[in-house]
Design a protein around this motif. Structure first.
Motif, PDB file in Angstrom:
ATOM      1  N   ILE A   1      32.886  16.132 -52.930  1.00 30.32           N
ATOM      2  CA  ILE A   1      33.763  16.230 -52.146  1.00 30.32           C
ATOM      3  C   ILE A   1      33.176  16.697 -50.543  1.00 30.32           C
ATOM      4  O   ILE A   1      32.367  17.621 -51.029  1.00 30.32           O
ATOM      5  N   LYS A   2      33.820  16.440 -49.750  1.00 33.30           N
ATOM      6  CA  LYS A   2      33.087  16.697 -48.344  1.00 33.30           C
ATOM      7  C   LYS A   2      34.187  17.692 -47.629  1.00 33.30           C
ATOM      8  O   LYS A   2      35.258  17.096 -47.163  1.00 33.30           O
ATOM      9  N   TRP A   3      33.794  18.708 -47.201  1.00 36.70           N
ATOM     10  CA  TRP A   3      34.586  19.377 -45.929  1.00 36.70           C
ATOM     11  C   TRP A   3      34.051  19.031 -44.464  1.00 36.70           C
ATOM     12  O   TRP A   3      32.497  19.037 -44.593  1.00 36.70           O
ATOM     13  N   ASN A   4      34.658  18.535 -43.521  1.00 40.99           N
ATOM     14  CA  ASN A   4      34.133  18.873 -42.263  1.00 40.99           C
ATOM     15  C   ASN A   4      35.033  19.630 -41.597  1.00 40.99           C
ATOM     16  O   ASN A   4      36.142  19.784 -41.581  1.00 40.99           O
ATOM     17  N   VAL A   5      33.984  20.879 -41.046  1.00 41.42           N
ATOM     18  CA  VAL A   5      34.786  21.876 -40.148  1.00 41.42           C
ATOM     19  C   VAL A   5      34.207  21.832 -38.807  1.00 41.42           C
ATOM     20  O   VAL A   5      33.113  21.377 -38.415  1.00 41.42           O
ATOM     21  N   ASP A   6      35.267  22.622 -37.939  1.00 43.66           N
ATOM     22  CA  ASP A   6      34.903  22.850 -36.748  1.00 43.66           C
ATOM     23  C   ASP A   6      35.293  23.922 -35.886  1.00 43.66           C
ATOM     24  O   ASP A   6      36.211  24.470 -36.628  1.00 43.66           O
ATOM     25  N   ALA A   7      35.041  24.381 -34.736  1.00 37.57           N
ATOM     26  CA  ALA A   7      35.498  25.357 -34.033  1.00 37.57           C
ATOM     27  C   ALA A   7      35.648  24.943 -32.773  1.00 37.57           C
ATOM     28  O   ALA A   7      35.103  24.171 -32.089  1.00 37.57           O
ATOM     29  N   SER A   8      36.715  25.864 -32.133  1.00 39.73           N
ATOM     30  CA  SER A   8      37.256  25.627 -30.769  1.00 39.73           C
ATOM     31  C   SER A   8      37.323  26.950 -30.114  1.00 39.73           C
ATOM     32  O   SER A   8      37.831  28.011 -30.565  1.00 39.73           O
ATOM     33  N   LEU A   9      37.100  26.776 -28.630  1.00 38.46           N
ATOM     34  CA  LEU A   9      37.200  28.201 -28.052  1.00 38.46           C
ATOM     35  C   LEU A   9      37.832  27.904 -26.611  1.00 38.46           C
ATOM     36  O   LEU A   9      37.580  26.755 -25.917  1.00 38.46           O
ATOM     37  N   ASP A  10      38.920  28.865 -26.341  1.00 35.84           N
ATOM     38  CA  ASP A  10      39.392  28.757 -24.974  1.00 35.84           C
ATOM     39  C   ASP A  10      39.207  30.039 -24.473  1.00 35.84           C
ATOM     40  O   ASP A  10      39.640  30.820 -24.525  1.00 35.84           O
ATOM     41  N   PRO A  11      38.041  30.094 -23.596  1.00 35.53           N
ATOM     42  CA  PRO A  11      37.829  31.226 -22.855  1.00 35.53           C
ATOM     43  C   PRO A  11      38.777  31.664 -21.736  1.00 35.53           C
ATOM     44  O   PRO A  11      38.829  32.976 -21.400  1.00 35.53           O
ATOM     45  N   ILE A  12      39.592  30.757 -21.323  1.00 30.22           N
ATOM     46  CA  ILE A  12      40.581  31.195 -20.311  1.00 30.22           C
ATOM     47  C   ILE A  12      41.743  32.039 -20.987  1.00 30.22           C
ATOM     48  O   ILE A  12      42.327  33.041 -20.538  1.00 30.22           O
ATOM     49  N   ARG A  13      42.198  31.452 -22.114  1.00 26.39           N
ATOM     50  CA  ARG A  13      43.136  32.297 -22.615  1.00 26.39           C
ATOM     51  C   ARG A  13      42.673  33.330 -23.868  1.00 26.39           C
ATOM     52  O   ARG A  13      43.300  33.916 -24.538  1.00 26.39           O
ATOM     53  N   ASN A  14      41.189  33.278 -23.936  1.00 24.38           N
ATOM     54  CA  ASN A  14      40.549  34.170 -24.756  1.00 24.38           C
ATOM     55  C   ASN A  14      40.876  34.076 -26.327  1.00 24.38           C
ATOM     56  O   ASN A  14      41.455  35.110 -26.830  1.00 24.38           O
ATOM     57  N   ARG A  15      40.771  32.648 -26.613  1.00 19.31           N
ATOM     58  CA  ARG A  15      41.153  32.466 -28.119  1.00 19.31           C
ATOM     59  C   ARG A  15      40.155  31.466 -28.685  1.00 19.31           C
ATOM     60  O   ARG A  15      39.551  30.842 -28.062  1.00 19.31           O
TER      61      ARG A  15
END
Length: 159
Positions: free
Chosen positions: A21-35
């Motif tokens: 089985i395979k996970w694809n993972v990712d991250a996201s960043l919103d520096p304006i909203r500090n999230r």
């Protein structure tokens, strides 16, 4: 015929072998909203979704957030009796996160807890493989991570 310069080659998602089985993972960043947020999708060899998650996380640098996404995929997998004995592939588009996760030691000091958990779980179960894949093979995980920027709590669904 050579490809034009600057053109992005689309490499679609590729299925794991029939027993994996395979996970694809990712991250996201919103520096304006500090999230910051993470997301992931678990699929079988036929591409059928087994699980998805989308979650806000504490604000952190993008490679650190990618490590957090790998950590979360492993935690979810180890909590499920049905899949924790299967061979699990985890793909991330962060070469740094993958290198730190696969190294015997090292990485940013503030990620020691996460990295030690990832390394120890991969070592003890021997059925977890973490690899780097380009961004274009990670479209669903990318969308889930972006959705996490707007969430207050984690969304987790098993299919």
């Amino acid at each position: 015929m050579p490809k034009p310069m600057g053109r992005v080659t689309h490499r679609p998602w590729s299925p794991p072998s029939i027993s994996d089985i395979k996970w694809n993972v990712d991250a996201s960043l919103d520096p304006i909203r500090n999230r910051s947020a993470i997301g992931g999708v678990l699929r079988n060899f036929m591409g059928i979704f087994r699980c998805v998650f989308s979650s806000p996380i504490p604000m952190m640098e993008i490679n650190s957030a990618e490590v957090y996404a790998i950590f979360r995929a492993i935690k979810i997998s180890m909590a499920c009796e049905e899949i924790k004995t299967q061979s699990i592939i985890i793909e991330s588009d962060s070469a740094n996160a993958v290198a730190w996760s696969n190294a015997g030691c090292g990485g940013p000091w503030n990620l020691n807890f996460l990295l030690n958990f990832i390394r120890n779980t991969a070592k003890s179960h021997r059925n977890i493989h973490i690899s780097h894949k380009g961004r274009s093979s990670n479209m669903v995980a990318d969308a889930l991570a972006k959705q996490g920027l707007r969430r207050e709590n984690e969304f987790l669904a098993w299919m």
